[in-house]
Scaffold this active site. Sequence first.
Site, mmCIF file in Angstrom:
data_model
loop_
_atom_site.group_PDB
_atom_site.id
_atom_site.type_symbol
_atom_site.label_atom_id
_atom_site.label_comp_id
_atom_site.label_asym_id
_atom_site.label_seq_id
_atom_site.Cartn_x
_atom_site.Cartn_y
_atom_site.Cartn_z
ATOM 1 C CB VAL A 187 -0.950 0.018 1.225
ATOM 2 C CG1 VAL A 187 -1.723 1.334 1.282
ATOM 3 C CG2 VAL A 187 -1.929 -1.151 1.174
ATOM 4 C CE1 TYR A 193 -1.609 -5.958 10.718
ATOM 5 C CE2 TYR A 193 -3.874 -6.764 10.748
ATOM 6 C CZ TYR A 193 -2.892 -5.961 10.196
ATOM 7 O OH TYR A 193 -3.205 -5.157 9.118
#
Length: 319
Positions: free
Chosen positions: A12, A145
């Site tokens: 990204v 995460y």
Amino acid sequence: MRVIVTGGAGFVGANLTEALLRAGHAVVVVDNFFTGRRENLVGLDALGELTVVDHDVIAPFPDLGAAHRLYHLACPASPPAYQKDPIFTTKTAVLGTLHALEYASSHGTRLLLASTSEIYGDPEVHPQREDYRGAVNTTGPRACYDEGKRVGESLAADFVRARGADVRIARIFNTYGPRMDPKDGRVVSNFLVQALRGEALTVYGDGSQTRSFCYVDDLVRGLMGLMETAKDPGPTNLGNPTEFTIRELVDAVGRVLGTAPRIETRPLPTDDPTRRRPDIGRAKAAFGFEPATPLEEGLRHTAAYFRALVGEGNAPVGR
Ligand code: NAD
Ligand code: UDP
């Protein structure tokens, strides 16, 4: 503007860096190349002023000078990548975000935190709106995460309350496109690379679980739109609300490549979310966000990118 992008060598981040340079901004990429790749940045310096700083955000930021904006993306995002060294992942998500916020609040820089749909865990409500508080297994293999990102959001909110920081929080849903690492183990990269190599597609579980896949150009427009909202709309979902089962994704890959893919079933990973689809009403209202790329069109662009890369040594990462 002068813009810092942590994680700018990743999937990204590199697409965002390209868009920022094309919009005329000077970009400073901060990355330790844990999952990022230098080839993602090749040629971008021809588009404008690009500086690359090799730095691990677990340590406080070096002197980067003043900046108008900081996109904080540094964190492995693919489950195999973030589970490889889960303690590093938690440190990156928590300490990295702390250091990014410290830098931003001491320099008067607006910060956008790349959070995730994973903060909703295996959601009990569908689609997911921002006011849903999530269902995360705090001790499961995804927790490094999910919980790391949740703490990141808490830190961001506390920096706003305690230090007047200027913050935007993007909750990003599954995104795919060119510059994905062919070996990073996410479903779109795995399926396209497997199909291009003539291998069976590895479906985890019975393939009835769903995801909503967003093409990276749409996400990048969303990130830049959210960053430039004059008033913070609060945590904001960014993604494409069109939902597919993993089996439907197999069929879409087959149609795009003109093949009839073979399937190999593998066990469903622990805590794999059953359904996921963003409600993007907040992003629409705040800055007119509307993803424009249908799945098969995005898969065609992504397949063209992988076709050039696929070869020995780029076998997908399985579980
Ligand atoms: P990626 O793994 O391709 O990129 C992450 C980048 O961060 C890499 O360049 C990596 O080297 C860098 N990085 C990791 N740890 C670091 C550290 N300690 N110090 C400095 N750099 C570090 O992942 P991506 O898909 O590009 O994801 C970018 C961001 O968006 C992540 O924060 C991720 O959590 C978030 N996000 C992505 C998705 C998606 O579907 N792609 C979904 C939700 C959230
Ligand atoms: N998945 C799959 N085959 C693969 C990789 C992933 O069936 O080769 C499934 C995975 O179990 C999950 C979905 O695809 O249900 C999306 O996985 P991914 O790792 O891309 O992202 P997640 O949303 O789980 O973070």
